[in-house]
Write a protein that holds these residues in place. Structure first.
Motif, PDB file in Angstrom:
ATOM      1  N   ALA A  88       0.547  -2.199  -0.149  1.00 20.00           N
ATOM      2  CA  ALA A  88       0.604   0.338   0.488  1.00 20.00           C
ATOM      3  C   ALA A  88       0.549   1.557   0.322  1.00 20.00           C
ATOM      4  O   ALA A  88       0.353   2.580  -0.299  1.00 20.00           O
ATOM      5  CB  ALA A  88      -0.814  -0.435   0.995  1.00 20.00           C
ATOM      6  N   MET A  89       2.063   1.129   0.862  1.00 22.58           N
ATOM      7  CA  MET A  89       2.796   2.265   0.822  1.00 22.58           C
ATOM      8  C   MET A  89       3.494   2.902  -0.594  1.00 22.58           C
ATOM      9  O   MET A  89       3.732   3.750  -0.822  1.00 22.58           O
ATOM     10  CB  MET A  89       3.904   2.529   1.989  1.00 22.58           C
ATOM     11  CG  MET A  89       3.191   2.336   3.482  1.00 22.58           C
ATOM     12  SD  MET A  89       1.939   3.423   3.409  1.00 22.58           S
ATOM     13  CE  MET A  89       3.452   5.426   3.579  1.00 22.58           C
ATOM     14  N   ARG A  90       3.318   1.730  -1.348  1.00 20.53           N
ATOM     15  CA  ARG A  90       4.286   2.426  -3.030  1.00 20.53           C
ATOM     16  C   ARG A  90       3.219   3.117  -3.695  1.00 20.53           C
ATOM     17  O   ARG A  90       3.647   4.089  -4.561  1.00 20.53           O
ATOM     18  CB  ARG A  90       4.112   0.684  -3.854  1.00 20.53           C
ATOM     19  CG  ARG A  90       4.997  -0.130  -3.197  1.00 20.53           C
ATOM     20  CD  ARG A  90       4.782  -1.263  -3.701  1.00 20.53           C
ATOM     21  NE  ARG A  90       5.711  -2.161  -3.092  1.00 20.53           N
ATOM     22  CZ  ARG A  90       6.027  -4.155  -3.580  1.00 20.53           C
ATOM     23  NH1 ARG A  90       4.406  -4.229  -4.450  1.00 20.53           N
ATOM     24  NH2 ARG A  90       6.305  -5.034  -2.811  1.00 20.53           N
ATOM     25  N   ALA A  91       1.962   3.863  -3.301  1.00 19.51           N
ATOM     26  CA  ALA A  91       0.896   4.577  -3.844  1.00 19.51           C
ATOM     27  C   ALA A  91       1.482   5.535  -3.276  1.00 19.51           C
ATOM     28  O   ALA A  91       1.579   6.253  -4.617  1.00 19.51           O
ATOM     29  CB  ALA A  91      -0.072   3.693  -3.557  1.00 19.51           C
ATOM     30  N   SER A  92       1.882   5.589  -1.853  1.00 21.30           N
ATOM     31  CA  SER A  92       2.152   7.359  -1.524  1.00 21.30           C
ATOM     32  C   SER A  92       3.793   7.226  -1.575  1.00 21.30           C
ATOM     33  O   SER A  92       4.118   8.857  -2.496  1.00 21.30           O
ATOM     34  CB  SER A  92       2.054   7.314  -0.606  1.00 21.30           C
ATOM     35  OG  SER A  92       1.984   6.635   0.223  1.00 21.30           O
ATOM     36  N   PHE A  93       4.193   6.605  -1.496  1.00 20.32           N
ATOM     37  CA  PHE A  93       6.085   6.322  -1.877  1.00 20.32           C
ATOM     38  C   PHE A  93       6.972   6.774  -3.042  1.00 20.32           C
ATOM     39  O   PHE A  93       8.075   7.256  -2.944  1.00 20.32           O
ATOM     40  CB  PHE A  93       6.159   5.995  -0.657  1.00 20.32           C
ATOM     41  CG  PHE A  93       6.176   6.719   0.909  1.00 20.32           C
ATOM     42  CD1 PHE A  93       5.501   7.417   1.348  1.00 20.32           C
ATOM     43  CD2 PHE A  93       7.727   7.110   1.811  1.00 20.32           C
ATOM     44  CE1 PHE A  93       5.604   7.867   2.676  1.00 20.32           C
ATOM     45  CE2 PHE A  93       7.906   7.470   3.095  1.00 20.32           C
ATOM     46  CZ  PHE A  93       6.540   7.556   3.622  1.00 20.32           C
TER      47      PHE A  93
END
Length: 549
Positions: free
Chosen positions: A113-118
């Motif tokens: 999930a963190m790949r979408a923002s970071f």
């Protein structure tokens, strides 16, 4: 013969390679596994009641019992302690619900999930930060569990406490303590290997045992003391503005104590059948914290009457119980907190860290292997007895890790709910050159800027908490650290949303959620085509998408 061949295969690097998942969204040349992929339907077994048990499992631990102690010891009263516990927990439910929905609706783990923002590569920084925090807390919770194991053993064999010590004092643990630690670790190890989607009955068992035992301890102590003691009449130890700052600091401390869970809650909500169970966290966490905090205050107050001093640790209270009935009570108290610490390690630390390192090296690690690595490192290599007994500055540093986790949790919330408007391209999250790569460095600069603005102002205060001797050199900078979670979460959320609004990344936006490759053109192709063709791609995804993952 087959076992011998398996053992022999593990002597080479190739022998540790996991089977490739042919149904994965990952690039053909990439490697992933079923634990890193979208949670399959057969593993979505959790309900709202499971979340209830999960939070009981997480929040019912010795640290929650003793939480009011740290507040009252500062010079506040039990009233402020209760207020801080309630409102501190309520504040934390905001990121818990916002981020929990990401896992409940998309069924993906926190590292993905963190790949979408970071971004593809920068997200690994967030994952490593969370993993380090989990390792430290797993080490401490494991050591606390070993002290509960001591009560179980000494209640059966009182002479266990008389085992001579052959370990140097500089090590920070005695021979008897090392034996207790080893036994607890061996008992805990096979339970940690249970797959997350099969844990709901363990959570139920922990709830029944811990609540029953806790109520019994309260009844026992108030009976021995002839009442609830006099802690309710303690005067303020601080006044004026100092008291106001202490209240704010205590609120932030309670909230920051759940910073780890607020960050990676998708690792658990991904197993929910529906997203309805996520909302119940608003009631579960404050209610459980309040109940256990009140138990701790009552028993501590009664201990002053019975033993002549305030005792916040429930395990230490049980250590004063002797005789046949007293040792029987100590046995159940020890058993209660052994199960409690194992449950907390499961729900808050081990599975989280295992998910983190698994997604970093999916070719070689799944959740089970990640759990083994996590518990070996935390239980033995990190030497938790040294952390507890000889490194107060390290404990202060660990408490301050919330300044790094708050912006991570904030940007996960902001990206899903505000920037992307709940519309993610799930296959694209698994592709190194997909829409969420952002640039050749795999980094979303908006997230990097928001992270720095959020973290840097709190660093001086954190440094002063680790090394009090420098407090006079930083002026009032430590005041911001008193509210590090409020500042960290709010500032990162607003800055990330603002930067994404004024400097958007159009390649990351879709007009409707994308759950399968059949819903839209390959995310990797879309990234390479440019904005004009992405517009056509978005039109293709505007139809209603039904998740069938």
């Amino acid at each position: 013969m087959a076992l011998r061949e398996r053992i022999k295969s593990k002597t080479t690097k190739q022998g540790w390679v996991l089977p490739r998942q042919t149904t994965s969204f990952a690039d053909p040349e990439a490697w992933t596994n079923v634990d890193c992929d979208v949670t399959p339907l057969e593993r979505r077994t959790w309900s709202a009641w499971t979340m209830f048990g999960y939070w009981f499992s997480d929040a019912l631990n010795a640290q929650s019992w003793m939480a009011p102690a740290s507040i009252i010891a500062l010079g506040l009263t039990w009233r402020e302690a209760i207020v801080c516990i309630i409102f501190g927990s309520l504040v934390c439910t905001v990121p818990l619900v916002l981020n929990g929905m990401v896992g409940a609706r998309l069924h993906i783990p926190f590292p993905v999930a963190m790949r979408a923002s970071f971004g593809w590569y920068f997200s690994r920084f967030a994952v490593v930060t969370r993993a380090i925090t989990a390792l430290f807390w797993h080490a401490i919770q494991t050591y606390t569990g070993s002290t509960a194991m001591t009560q179980i053993i000494r209640s059966i064999w009182p002479s266990y406490l008389d085992i001579p010590n052959h370990i140097p004092e500089s090590v920070g643990i005695t021979t008897q303590g090392m034996i207790s630690h080893l036994i607890f670790w061996l008992v805990q190890f096979p339970i940690l290997l249970i797959p997350p989607h099969k844990l709901k009955w363990f959570f139920v068992a922990k709830c029944v045992l811990v609540i029953t035992t806790s109520i019994a301890v309260v009844i026992t102590m108030t009976s021995k003391a002839g009442g609830a003691g006099d802690i309710w009449n303690l005067p303020y130890g601080v006044h004026g503005t100092d008291r106001s700052w202490l209240i704010l600091s205590s609120l932030s401390s309670i909230t920051g104590g759940w910073a780890t869970m607020a960050t990676n809650i998708p690792d658990f909500t991904r197993y929910l059948k529906t997203d309805k169970g996520v909302y119940w966290q608003v009631a579960f966490l404050p209610g459980i914290q309040l109940m256990l905090g009140l138990f701790g205050i009552i028993c501590c107050s009664a201990s002053k009457v019975v033993y002549g001093k305030y005792i916040w640790d429930p395990i230490e209270i049980a250590s004063h119980w002797d005789g046949p009935s007293g040792r029987a009570g100590a046995f159940f108290v020890g058993l209660c907190w052994v199960v409690a610490q194992i449950g907390t390690n499961l729900s808050a630390n081990v599975i989280s860290c295992a998910n983190d390192i698994m997604c970093l090296w999916p070719k070689y690690l799944n959740i089970r292997r990640g759990v083994i690595i996590t518990t070996v490192i935390a239980g033995w290599i990190m030497q938790p007895w040294k952390i507890i007994h000889s490194a107060q500055s390290l404990l202060a540093f660990m408490a301050g890790l919330g300044i790094f986790l708050a912006p991570i949790a904030a940007m996960l919330s902001a990206d899903y709910w505000v920037v992307q408007k709940q519309m993610y391209d799930i296959p694209g999250l698994y592709r190194a050159h997909g829409r969420y790569r952002f640039n050749k460095w795999g980094t979303n600069w908006r997230a990097a800027v928001a992270f720095l603005v959020s973290v840097v102002p709190s660093v001086p205060g954190m440094a002063a908490s680790v090394n009090p001797s420098i407090k006079g050199t930083i002026g009032d900078a430590d005041k911001l650290y008193f509210m590090f979670y409020f500042w960290g979460y709010t500032s990162a959320f607003l800055i990330y949303v603002g930067l994404s609004y004024f400097f958007p990344a159009p390649e990351t936006h879709v007009a409707a959620p994308i759950y399968e490759d059949s819903d839209v053109i390959s995310a990797a192709d879309g990234f390479d085509k440019g904005d004009s063709e992405l517009g056509d791609e978005k039109k293709m995804s505007e139809r209603e998408v039904v998740s069938s993952v």
